[in-house]
Scaffold this motif. Structure first.
Motif, PDB file in Angstrom:
ATOM      1  N   THR A 314      10.430   5.685   9.471  1.00 18.46           N
ATOM      2  CA  THR A 314      10.533   4.293   9.026  1.00 18.46           C
ATOM      3  C   THR A 314       9.200   3.747   8.536  1.00 18.46           C
ATOM      4  OG1 THR A 314      12.336   3.898  10.601  1.00 18.46           O
ATOM      5  CG2 THR A 314      11.186   1.964   9.759  1.00 18.46           C
ATOM      6  N   LEU A 315       8.103   4.156   9.172  1.00 23.64           N
ATOM      7  CA  LEU A 315       6.791   3.585   8.872  1.00 23.64           C
ATOM      8  C   LEU A 315       6.050   4.305   7.751  1.00 23.64           C
ATOM      9  CD1 LEU A 315       5.479   2.806  12.473  1.00 23.64           C
ATOM     10  CD2 LEU A 315       6.446   1.235  10.796  1.00 23.64           C
ATOM     11  N   ILE A 316       6.568   5.413   7.247  1.00 22.79           N
ATOM     12  CA  ILE A 316       5.880   6.115   6.150  1.00 22.79           C
ATOM     13  C   ILE A 316       5.706   5.217   4.924  1.00 22.79           C
ATOM     14  CG2 ILE A 316       6.158   7.959   4.446  1.00 22.79           C
ATOM     15  CD1 ILE A 316       7.121   9.778   6.638  1.00 22.79           C
ATOM     16  N   PRO A 317       6.758   4.513   4.435  1.00 17.78           N
ATOM     17  CA  PRO A 317       6.529   3.611   3.300  1.00 17.78           C
ATOM     18  C   PRO A 317       5.568   2.473   3.616  1.00 17.78           C
ATOM     19  CG  PRO A 317       8.877   4.041   3.605  1.00 17.78           C
ATOM     20  CD  PRO A 317       8.182   4.550   4.820  1.00 17.78           C
ATOM     21  N   VAL A 318       5.587   1.980   4.852  1.00 18.80           N
ATOM     22  CA  VAL A 318       4.707   0.869   5.237  1.00 18.80           C
ATOM     23  C   VAL A 318       3.250   1.305   5.213  1.00 18.80           C
ATOM     24  CG1 VAL A 318       4.165  -0.777   7.063  1.00 18.80           C
ATOM     25  CG2 VAL A 318       6.537  -0.140   6.642  1.00 18.80           C
ATOM     26  N   VAL A 319       2.960   2.457   5.786  1.00 15.34           N
ATOM     27  CA  VAL A 319       1.589   2.963   5.812  1.00 15.34           C
ATOM     28  C   VAL A 319       1.111   3.286   4.401  1.00 15.34           C
ATOM     29  CG1 VAL A 319       0.135   4.870   6.628  1.00 15.34           C
ATOM     30  CG2 VAL A 319       1.798   3.834   8.161  1.00 15.34           C
ATOM     31  N   THR A 320       1.985   3.836   3.592  1.00 12.76           N
ATOM     32  CA  THR A 320       1.610   4.152   2.211  1.00 12.76           C
ATOM     33  C   THR A 320       1.295   2.879   1.434  1.00 12.76           C
ATOM     34  OG1 THR A 320       3.092   6.071   2.301  1.00 12.76           O
ATOM     35  CG2 THR A 320       2.321   5.385   0.141  1.00 12.76           C
ATOM     36  N   ALA A 321       2.110   1.830   1.628  1.00 11.26           N
ATOM     37  CA  ALA A 321       1.861   0.559   0.943  1.00 11.26           C
ATOM     38  C   ALA A 321       0.553  -0.066   1.403  1.00 11.26           C
ATOM     39  CB  ALA A 321       3.026  -0.397   1.193  1.00 11.26           C
ATOM     40  N   GLU A 322       0.207   0.089   2.666  1.00  9.99           N
ATOM     41  CA  GLU A 322      -1.051  -0.457   3.175  1.00  9.99           C
ATOM     42  C   GLU A 322      -2.255   0.206   2.516  1.00  9.99           C
ATOM     43  OE1 GLU A 322      -3.423  -0.790   7.448  1.00  9.99           O
ATOM     44  OE2 GLU A 322      -1.247  -0.472   7.413  1.00  9.99           O
ATOM     45  N   ILE A 323      -2.100   1.450   2.101  1.00 10.49           N
ATOM     46  CA  ILE A 323      -3.218   2.178   1.513  1.00 10.49           C
ATOM     47  C   ILE A 323      -3.305   1.961   0.007  1.00 10.49           C
ATOM     48  CG2 ILE A 323      -4.089   4.511   1.033  1.00 10.49           C
ATOM     49  CD1 ILE A 323      -3.047   5.345   3.760  1.00 10.49           C
ATOM     50  N   VAL A 324      -2.185   2.067  -0.704  1.00 12.58           N
ATOM     51  CA  VAL A 324      -2.218   2.020  -2.172  1.00 12.58           C
ATOM     52  C   VAL A 324      -1.820   0.665  -2.734  1.00 12.58           C
ATOM     53  CG1 VAL A 324      -1.685   4.468  -2.238  1.00 12.58           C
ATOM     54  CG2 VAL A 324       0.174   2.823  -2.474  1.00 12.58           C
ATOM     55  N   GLY A 325      -1.241  -0.218  -1.923  1.00  9.58           N
ATOM     56  CA  GLY A 325      -0.757  -1.489  -2.423  1.00  9.58           C
ATOM     57  C   GLY A 325       0.686  -1.397  -2.893  1.00  9.58           C
ATOM     58  N   THR A 326       1.277  -2.534  -3.195  1.00  6.59           N
ATOM     59  CA  THR A 326       2.696  -2.575  -3.550  1.00  6.59           C
ATOM     60  C   THR A 326       2.962  -2.143  -4.989  1.00  6.59           C
ATOM     61  OG1 THR A 326       2.458  -4.925  -4.096  1.00  6.59           O
ATOM     62  CG2 THR A 326       3.205  -4.365  -1.876  1.00  6.59           C
ATOM     63  N   THR A 327       1.984  -2.335  -5.886  1.00  4.68           N
ATOM     64  CA  THR A 327       2.229  -2.023  -7.292  1.00  4.68           C
ATOM     65  C   THR A 327       2.406  -0.523  -7.528  1.00  4.68           C
ATOM     66  OG1 THR A 327      -0.167  -2.011  -7.668  1.00  4.68           O
ATOM     67  CG2 THR A 327       1.012  -4.063  -8.123  1.00  4.68           C
ATOM     68  N   SER A 328       1.704   0.303  -6.775  1.00  2.00           N
ATOM     69  CA  SER A 328       1.782   1.757  -6.952  1.00  2.00           C
ATOM     70  C   SER A 328       2.627   2.424  -5.880  1.00  2.00           C
ATOM     71  CB  SER A 328       0.371   2.366  -6.935  1.00  2.00           C
ATOM     72  OG  SER A 328      -0.446   1.813  -7.931  1.00  2.00           O
ATOM     73  N   LEU A 329       3.393   1.637  -5.130  1.00  5.01           N
ATOM     74  CA  LEU A 329       4.103   2.187  -3.981  1.00  5.01           C
ATOM     75  C   LEU A 329       5.144   3.227  -4.381  1.00  5.01           C
ATOM     76  CD1 LEU A 329       4.687   2.241  -0.974  1.00  5.01           C
ATOM     77  CD2 LEU A 329       6.231   0.294  -1.286  1.00  5.01           C
ATOM     78  N   SER A 330       5.930   2.938  -5.423  1.00  4.41           N
ATOM     79  CA  SER A 330       6.995   3.872  -5.790  1.00  4.41           C
ATOM     80  C   SER A 330       6.437   5.229  -6.196  1.00  4.41           C
ATOM     81  CB  SER A 330       7.843   3.285  -6.923  1.00  4.41           C
ATOM     82  OG  SER A 330       7.030   3.017  -8.057  1.00  4.41           O
ATOM     83  N   SER A 331       5.378   5.240  -6.993  1.00  2.00           N
ATOM     84  CA  SER A 331       4.772   6.511  -7.403  1.00  2.00           C
ATOM     85  C   SER A 331       4.133   7.219  -6.221  1.00  2.00           C
ATOM     86  CB  SER A 331       3.724   6.263  -8.492  1.00  2.00           C
ATOM     87  OG  SER A 331       4.297   5.683  -9.637  1.00  2.00           O
ATOM     88  N   ALA A 332       3.474   6.456  -5.350  1.00  4.16           N
ATOM     89  CA  ALA A 332       2.822   7.056  -4.187  1.00  4.16           C
ATOM     90  C   ALA A 332       3.840   7.657  -3.226  1.00  4.16           C
ATOM     91  CB  ALA A 332       1.960   6.013  -3.472  1.00  4.16           C
ATOM     92  N   LEU A 333       4.959   6.962  -3.021  1.00  4.92           N
ATOM     93  CA  LEU A 333       6.002   7.503  -2.150  1.00  4.92           C
ATOM     94  C   LEU A 333       6.599   8.780  -2.733  1.00  4.92           C
ATOM     95  CD1 LEU A 333       8.048   4.470  -0.774  1.00  4.92           C
ATOM     96  CD2 LEU A 333       6.663   6.101   0.500  1.00  4.92           C
ATOM     97  N   GLY A 334       6.725   8.814  -4.062  1.00  6.40           N
ATOM     98  CA  GLY A 334       7.202  10.029  -4.695  1.00  6.40           C
ATOM     99  C   GLY A 334       6.296  11.210  -4.408  1.00  6.40           C
ATOM    100  N   VAL A 335       4.987  10.981  -4.458  1.00  6.88           N
ATOM    101  CA  VAL A 335       4.029  12.043  -4.157  1.00  6.88           C
ATOM    102  C   VAL A 335       4.104  12.432  -2.684  1.00  6.88           C
ATOM    103  CG1 VAL A 335       1.569  12.618  -4.073  1.00  6.88           C
ATOM    104  CG2 VAL A 335       2.479  11.354  -6.023  1.00  6.88           C
ATOM    105  N   VAL A 336       4.212  11.429  -1.800  1.00  2.00           N
ATOM    106  CA  VAL A 336       4.260  11.704  -0.353  1.00  2.00           C
ATOM    107  C   VAL A 336       5.476  12.547   0.004  1.00  2.00           C
ATOM    108  CG1 VAL A 336       4.617  10.619   1.903  1.00  2.00           C
ATOM    109  CG2 VAL A 336       2.887   9.709   0.349  1.00  2.00           C
ATOM    110  N   TYR A 337       6.638  12.176  -0.522  1.00  2.00           N
ATOM    111  CA  TYR A 337       7.843  12.953  -0.218  1.00  2.00           C
ATOM    112  C   TYR A 337       7.817  14.323  -0.900  1.00  2.00           C
ATOM    113  CZ  TYR A 337       9.830   8.782   1.922  1.00  2.00           C
ATOM    114  OH  TYR A 337      10.057   7.705   2.747  1.00  2.00           O
TER     115      TYR A 337
END
Length: 438
Positions: A314-337
């Motif tokens: 549950t917290l993976i998207p939250v932690v990713t958003a805290e690091i990269v911000g909301t504007t790049s969240l979708s691309s960053a989550l794609g890389v993380v997964y």
């Protein structure tokens, strides 16, 4: 779907046919992620029939997970579009919609695990796979539910596209082998990729990516070897399958409750720490697993591991958003997964090789446990180093100028010394007799 059945809408409807999309996505997660987890119940049957060792048999499960996360073939062709469709139909109720849709993974595991074991006993593993394949054919029904929708932003996309229709017509006039055309296109692509994936150069994201590799390596083998391990210590096949059911349903409980807890005001600023806590506790559960050799002891293990597995997911998207911000969240989550794929591919066979070599599950479980603990410690150490650098920066700023106060926002620092000096000059001018305040 035909163009005539396309739904015209200016904004996500947040209901209506959207709930059918949610129902379809719920069934998709059952037919993909839940069925994948239940493949581990076939592990003992495959190993016995084909007379292969643990390492060779583990490739069956690892290849399924890897290909699904890489999005090339198989389940990925259903899983990714279904999730994307929920985003199209919901805006205000998006969290609720995703919560219902993604709960199919845990609920499906809870229901399917004992059913699959019963099917194996009644119809052998071949008959069970045929029946399971027939159930997975319901993905066709889910696909029929995915009715396209045209949103306002979709209609205006061509206008915002930097490559307009006029430019496309210019491309046709220019020779296809023109050197200037090729250079211009390459420059546009490079600029676009640089803007979209600029977070790849952030040190915090690089540390997160490395930690995700170790975390994914540790979490994957349990879903392959929990049932074989339970059978090896004397647990019946029905009870071993029930352990997978417990793991699945508690996973959903962890998903919902831990997400709700970290939304509270007292923990909202400590989500990063909660993520480290959950990953580290799953690693500790792994270290204790070799000592648990009976069904009454494996039940609390399944509950604990399942809860914190759902918590950190549950917290993976939250932690990713805290690091990269909301504007790049979708691309960053794609890389993380995407980074989950390689560990998912290699970790079960490596664990199987360790079982074959040592004749015990201890080494495999310990390696997975230390891998998850290292993932947690790495992120915690990186956070401590970052805070220490900020503290040193503030200290050096105050040492150099007592009036200097440093306000930091991530890597950007703002100085207010000039404002303080300006206020001091005004105060002096007002207190000196005969002085001009201006």
């Amino acid at each position: 779907m035909a163009k005539g059945t396309r739904v015209q809408s200016t904004s996500p409807p947040d209901g209506g046919w959207g709930w059918m999309i949610v129902a379809g996505c719920f069934l998709v997660t059952i037919c993909t992620r839940a069925v994948t987890r239940c493949i581990s119940i076939f592990f003992v049957e495959f190993q016995t029939y084909f007379t292969q060792d643990y390492a060779q048999t583990a490739w069956i499960h690892s290849i399924i997970d890897c290909v699904t996360m890489l999005c090339g073939l198989g389940f990925a062709l259903c899983y990714s579009p279904a999730i994307a469709m929920v985003d199209k139909y919901f805006s205000r109720r998006k969290a609720l919609a995703y919560g219902i849709a993604m709960s199919g993974s845990g609920i499906g595991t809870f229901v399917l695990a004992p059913v699959v074991q019963l099917l194996i006993e009644q119809f052998s593993w071949r008959g069970a796979l045929l029946i399971l394949g027939g159930f997975v054919l319901n993905l066709c029904v889910c696909g029929a539910l995915m009715r396209p929708i045209t949103l306002k932003e979709d209609q205006t996309t061509p206008e915002r596209n930097p490559i307009s229709r006029t430019q496309k017509q210019d491309f046709k006039r220019v020779a296809p082998c023109s050197t200037l055309t090729k250079k211009w296109v390459q420059t546009c692509l490079c600029c676009s990729l640089q803007q979209e994936y600029s977070f790849l150069l952030m040190s915090d994201f690089v540390v997160l990516a490395i930690s995700v590799l170790f975390m994914a390596y540790g979490c994957s083998p349990l879903f392959v070897y929990l049932v074989p391990y339970a059978v090896s210590v004397g647990v019946s096949h029905q009870q071993a399958a029930f352990l997978m059911s417990i793991l699945g349903v508690i996973d959903i409980v962890g998903n919902i409750t831990f997400g709700w807890l970290t939304d509270r005001r007292c923990l909202k600023n400590y989500r990063y720490v909660c993520y480290l806590f959950a990953v580290g506790l799953d690693g500790l559960c792994y270290l204790c697993l070799p000592m648990l050799q009976s069904f009454p002891l494996l039940v609390p293990f399944s509950c604990t591991f399942g809860y914190f597995d759902g918590a950190y997911v549950t917290l993976i998207p939250v932690v990713t958003a805290e690091i990269v911000g909301t504007t790049s969240l979708s691309s960053a989550l794609g890389v993380v997964y995407f980074l989950h794929a390689v560990p998912y591919l290699v970790s079960p066979p490596i664990a199987g090789w360790l079982v074959d070599t040592t004749g015990s599950y201890t080494a495999a479980f310990l390696l997975c446990g230390f891998s998850m603990i290292f993932s947690s410690v790495l992120l915690g150490f990186a956070r401590l180093v970052k805070k220490r650098k900020k503290t040193q920066l503030r200290f050096l700023a105050k040492e150099s100028d007592p009036k200097l106060q440093l306000w930091t926002n991530r890597s950007v620092a703002y100085s207010v010394a000039r404002e303080l000096d300006h206020k001091d000059d005004q105060c002096v001018a007002l207190t000196v007799p005969g002085s001009n305040p201006t």
